[in-house]
Structure formats: C-alpha cells, structure tokens
Motif scaffolding. Structure first.
Motif, mmCIF file in Angstrom:
data_model
loop_
_atom_site.group_PDB
_atom_site.id
_atom_site.type_symbol
_atom_site.label_atom_id
_atom_site.label_comp_id
_atom_site.label_asym_id
_atom_site.label_seq_id
_atom_site.Cartn_x
_atom_site.Cartn_y
_atom_site.Cartn_z
ATOM 1 N N ASP A 23 0.838 -1.211 0.000
ATOM 2 C CA ASP A 23 0.000 0.000 0.000
ATOM 3 C C ASP A 23 0.866 1.252 0.000
ATOM 4 O O ASP A 23 0.561 2.227 -0.690
ATOM 5 N N THR A 24 1.938 1.235 0.782
ATOM 6 C CA THR A 24 2.827 2.402 0.865
ATOM 7 C C THR A 24 3.507 2.647 -0.480
ATOM 8 O O THR A 24 3.594 3.783 -0.940
ATOM 9 N N ILE A 25 3.959 1.596 -1.118
ATOM 10 C CA ILE A 25 4.590 1.726 -2.437
ATOM 11 C C ILE A 25 3.581 2.260 -3.450
ATOM 12 O O ILE A 25 3.875 3.188 -4.202
ATOM 13 N N SER A 26 2.378 1.711 -3.446
ATOM 14 C CA SER A 26 1.344 2.147 -4.388
ATOM 15 C C SER A 26 1.000 3.621 -4.191
ATOM 16 O O SER A 26 0.879 4.374 -5.158
ATOM 17 N N ALA A 27 0.837 4.036 -2.929
ATOM 18 C CA ALA A 27 0.513 5.431 -2.639
ATOM 19 C C ALA A 27 1.635 6.353 -3.082
ATOM 20 O O ALA A 27 1.388 7.432 -3.642
ATOM 21 N N THR A 28 2.870 5.932 -2.869
ATOM 22 C CA THR A 28 4.022 6.744 -3.252
ATOM 23 C C THR A 28 4.074 6.916 -4.768
ATOM 24 O O THR A 28 4.302 8.024 -5.272
ATOM 25 N N LEU A 29 3.846 5.852 -5.490
ATOM 26 C CA LEU A 29 3.878 5.942 -6.952
ATOM 27 C C LEU A 29 2.699 6.748 -7.493
ATOM 28 O O LEU A 29 2.825 7.439 -8.502
ATOM 29 N N ALA A 30 1.557 6.691 -6.809
ATOM 30 C CA ALA A 30 0.361 7.386 -7.279
ATOM 31 C C ALA A 30 0.383 8.892 -7.012
ATOM 32 O O ALA A 30 -0.386 9.634 -7.624
ATOM 33 N N CYS A 31 1.246 9.357 -6.135
ATOM 34 C CA CYS A 31 1.230 10.781 -5.759
ATOM 35 C C CYS A 31 1.825 11.695 -6.832
ATOM 36 O O CYS A 31 1.750 12.911 -6.716
ATOM 37 N N GLY A 32 2.413 11.136 -7.848
ATOM 38 C CA GLY A 32 2.916 11.935 -8.964
ATOM 39 C C GLY A 32 4.265 12.584 -8.737
ATOM 40 O O GLY A 32 4.634 13.515 -9.453
ATOM 41 N N ALA A 33 5.016 12.104 -7.761
ATOM 42 C CA ALA A 33 6.320 12.697 -7.460
ATOM 43 C C ALA A 33 7.377 12.241 -8.459
ATOM 44 O O ALA A 33 7.286 11.160 -9.041
ATOM 45 N N ASP A 34 8.375 13.086 -8.631
ATOM 46 C CA ASP A 34 9.542 12.754 -9.440
ATOM 47 C C ASP A 34 10.687 12.269 -8.568
ATOM 48 O O ASP A 34 11.557 11.546 -9.022
ATOM 49 N N LEU A 35 10.692 12.714 -7.298
ATOM 50 C CA LEU A 35 11.768 12.417 -6.362
ATOM 51 C C LEU A 35 11.173 12.103 -4.996
ATOM 52 O O LEU A 35 10.318 12.841 -4.510
#
Length: 135
Positions: free
Chosen positions: A47-59
């Motif tokens: 879930d943490t990985i999915s949320a991180t990837l979904a937030c649209g961050a570059d870094l």
C-alpha cells in the motif's frame, strides 16, 4: 518537479516503511511550495509503495529503506534519495541548497556511491557470513 517526503510527524520517518504520511512539494524556479499531503494509515508495504507511486512525485526523499522497496520504486521511474534524516524544514532547506548529503544518516555516507544497503563494515561482514551459512 514534484518532491515527496516520507514523514512521521514533523520529521522524515526513520524508516520509509513506517512513514505515517507523504508530504508533497512542487519545485519551480528554485522555489519550494507545499502541494499537499497523503496520510498512510496502512502499514502494508504494498500500500505504501502504491501510494508513493500514485502521488505523482519525481523524487522521493526518505530515511532508511529496504532494497526491494527501493528497486520497486526506482524501476517504476521514481528517483529515490534514501538514508536522509532530519526535520521536514531542515530537509527542505538542504534540498533547496543542494546539501542533502549533510543530512545523511550516520554510517550511511557512502551509500550514494555504493548501490546497496547502508551498513558498517562489521555488519556487512556479519551479513555476508550469515548468507554463506544459509546457502
């Protein structure tokens, strides 16, 4: 550019997988502006990985991180700067001044040059011996 900090209260989480929220910042013309936050109520790494990837961050800037998590995030195109510690304010100041290396966790100074885990020489020796006995 969008920057994501993996946080616990007012600091970077010491361990990425224990972050309670992701704080997002947009960087434009050398100005860092808040862009929102995303609570992480689940402690499930997926879930943490999915949320991180979904937030649209570059870094992503974070504390300690297991190798599998880092590989998963980086293979999805997210640049990861792990092993950083400090208050959110200090991390943002260091990022803006290009001095994040000054906030690297103790014992992790060479991690950026050596692709892999942060550990002291003694621990690395112990871990390699443990791996040898498992084989």
């Amino acid at each position: 550019m969008r920057v994501c900090l993996a946080c616990f209260e007012t600091r970077l989480a010491a361990v990425f997988e224990n972050a309670s929220e992701l704080r997002l910042y947009d960087v434009c013309d050398n100005e860092i502006r808040p862009a929102g936050h995303l609570p992480l109520p689940s402690k499930d790494p997926t879930d943490t990985i999915s949320a991180t990837l979904a937030c649209g961050a570059d870094l992503l800037i974070c504390g300690a991180m297991c190798g599998r998590t880092r590989n998963c995030l980086e293979s999805s195109g997210l640049h990861v700067t792990p092993w950083v510690g400090g208050s959110i304010e200090r991390v943002l100041e260091a990022f803006g001044a290009n001095t994040l290396d000054s906030l690297v966790m103790p014992g992790c100074r060479n991690v950026r040059r050596q692709r892999g885990l942060c550990r002291s020489k003694g621990q690395g020796l112990i871990l390699s011996r443990m791996q040898h006995f498992k084989e």
